[in-house]
Design an enzyme around this catalytic site. Structure first.
Site, PDB file in Angstrom:
ATOM      1  N   TYR A   1       5.373  -7.229  15.989  1.00  0.00           N
ATOM      2  CA  TYR A   1       5.486  -6.040  15.130  1.00  0.00           C
ATOM      3  C   TYR A   1       6.189  -4.911  15.877  1.00  0.00           C
ATOM      4  O   TYR A   1       7.163  -4.333  15.384  1.00  0.00           O
ATOM      5  CB  TYR A   1       4.085  -5.602  14.693  1.00  0.00           C
ATOM      6  CG  TYR A   1       4.065  -4.452  13.713  1.00  0.00           C
ATOM      7  CD1 TYR A   1       4.570  -4.607  12.419  1.00  0.00           C
ATOM      8  CD2 TYR A   1       3.523  -3.223  14.068  1.00  0.00           C
ATOM      9  CE1 TYR A   1       4.530  -3.550  11.513  1.00  0.00           C
ATOM     10  CE2 TYR A   1       3.484  -2.163  13.164  1.00  0.00           C
ATOM     11  CZ  TYR A   1       3.984  -2.335  11.891  1.00  0.00           C
ATOM     12  OH  TYR A   1       3.946  -1.284  10.991  1.00  0.00           O
TER      13      TYR A   1
ATOM     14  N   THR B   1      -2.670   5.238   8.394  1.00  0.00           N
ATOM     15  CA  THR B   1      -2.765   5.877   7.079  1.00  0.00           C
ATOM     16  C   THR B   1      -3.815   5.138   6.255  1.00  0.00           C
ATOM     17  O   THR B   1      -3.976   3.927   6.417  1.00  0.00           O
ATOM     18  CB  THR B   1      -1.398   5.827   6.376  1.00  0.00           C
ATOM     19  OG1 THR B   1      -0.431   6.432   7.251  1.00  0.00           O
ATOM     20  CG2 THR B   1      -1.395   6.575   5.058  1.00  0.00           C
TER      21      THR B   1
ATOM     22  N   PHE C   1       0.845  -1.217   0.000  1.00  0.00           N
ATOM     23  CA  PHE C   1       0.000   0.000   0.000  1.00  0.00           C
ATOM     24  C   PHE C   1       0.876   1.261   0.000  1.00  0.00           C
ATOM     25  O   PHE C   1       0.866   2.045  -0.952  1.00  0.00           O
ATOM     26  CB  PHE C   1      -0.936  -0.066   1.218  1.00  0.00           C
ATOM     27  CG  PHE C   1      -1.622   1.213   1.579  1.00  0.00           C
ATOM     28  CD1 PHE C   1      -2.228   2.009   0.606  1.00  0.00           C
ATOM     29  CD2 PHE C   1      -1.676   1.631   2.908  1.00  0.00           C
ATOM     30  CE1 PHE C   1      -2.868   3.192   0.955  1.00  0.00           C
ATOM     31  CE2 PHE C   1      -2.321   2.804   3.259  1.00  0.00           C
ATOM     32  CZ  PHE C   1      -2.915   3.592   2.284  1.00  0.00           C
TER      33      PHE C   1
END
Ligand code: UDP
Length: 314
Positions: free
Chosen positions: A145, A175, A11
């Protein structure tokens, strides 16, 4: 000028490739397509300045010829993806980051690491300035993560301090925009898909947790400005307009013109209660602040998903 973009078919990576091509760069996109998609860069494949190679960056990266920039964007980034790929996520944050830093060092290239607001964990301070050290559960499910990115930041600073690599670190907050994956499990694709298909929007917990949503063009602009700056320490890039997930659900329903209701589901483990960037540093150092309001960014994003849903159904 030639740039390597890892995760360039993802993305954010694909939007970065677009901007680099627009600015006249040659771009080598590396992606193993685990969460990225060739569809995101299909429009670039005929451009002689763009090249895509399928490569897993946890394996050494051999690139022939000069390289002036390495943008390290490869990593599963949605909670659903990194919970499904926990070891791979830790490996791309450790081995992958090392390989990209080695490449930058060997080529004398500038290196930019895509880091994250997840470095702040479930923050006790809001909004979060870069000086906040964070509140991360090191063994919780999200730690694969959070700690991978914190390690990536530590390794980047070490290559800068010990080996003189010219590095940048951006901490990216939530985002959204076209090319998000419909089934990546994140709140925006879930809500928009549910709104477009007449299903109740799944709000986790009581919906009072907050997020701040930045439109992708603003984010990429901020990242490029950081790349061009001479600042080595992390810089937050995100939109400081904070809202509850419940408010966000209502906005999606309104902008999608949907009568889907809302359904409450359990809150995932360690889900951060608040998230909002302090962007004073980005304003001061980069002259950057977001320009696209949610009211402007949601319609094209919903239109993108409308087309994706139609293709799936058709
Ligand atoms: N969330 C939600 N419903 C969904 C997906 C997510 O209420 O269908 C919530 C999630 O619990 C979190 C927020 O929305 O509080 C943002 O989640 P996302 O997975 O997009 O990213 P995060 O900011 O947690 O990395």
């Amino acid at each position: 000028m030639r740039a390597v973009v890892t995760g360039g078919a993802g993305f954010l990576g694909s939007h970065l490739c677009d901007l680099l091509i627009e600015k006249g760069w040659q771009v080598l996109c590396l992606d193993n397509l685990v969460t990225g998609s060739e569809d995101n860069v299909a429009h670039l494949l005929s451009n002689p300045r763009f090249e895509m190679i399928r490569h897993d960056v946890t394996r050494p990266i051999a690139v022939e010829g000069p390289v002036q920039a390495v943008f390290h964007f490869a990593c599963p980034a949605s909670p659903v993806d990194y919970l499904r790929l926990p070891i791979e996520t830790l490996e791309v944050g450790s081995l992958g980051t090392r390989n990209t830093l080695e490449l930058a060092q060997a080529k004398g290239a500038r290196h930019l690491l895509a880091s994250t607001s997840e470095c702040y964990g479930d923050p006790e301070v809001s909004p979060q300035p870069e000086s906040y050290w964070g509140h991360v559960n090191p063994i919780g499910p999200r730690s694969v993560y959070d700690e991978a990115k914190r390690f990536s930041e530590a390794l980047t600073m070490a290559y800068h301090r010990a080996r003189g690599v010219d590095t940048r670190i951006v901490r990216i907050f939530n985002t959204y925009g076209p090319r998000m994956r419909l089934n990546d499990g994140r709140v925006l694709p879930n809500f928009v898909y549910q709104a477009l298909t007449g299903q109740a929007l799944t709000v986790y917990g009581d919906g009072r947790q907050t997020r701040s949503f930045c439109y992708v063009s603003d984010l990429i602009d901020g990242i490029y400005r950081l790349f061009e700056s001479d600042h080595h320490e992390p810089v937050n890039i995100g939109n400081p307009r904070e809202m509850t997930i419940l408010e966000f659900a209502e906005m999606v329903l309104k902008f999608a013109g949907s009568a889907s209701g809302i359904r409450f589901e359990p809150l995932p483990t360690d889900d951060p209660k608040r998230r909002c960037p302090d962007i004073a540093k980005a304003k001061r150092l980069l002259g950057w602040e977001p320009r696209v309001a949610l009211e402007e960014g949601l319609p094209p994003t919903i239109e993108f998903f409308r087309r994706v849903v139609k293709v799936r159904q058709g």
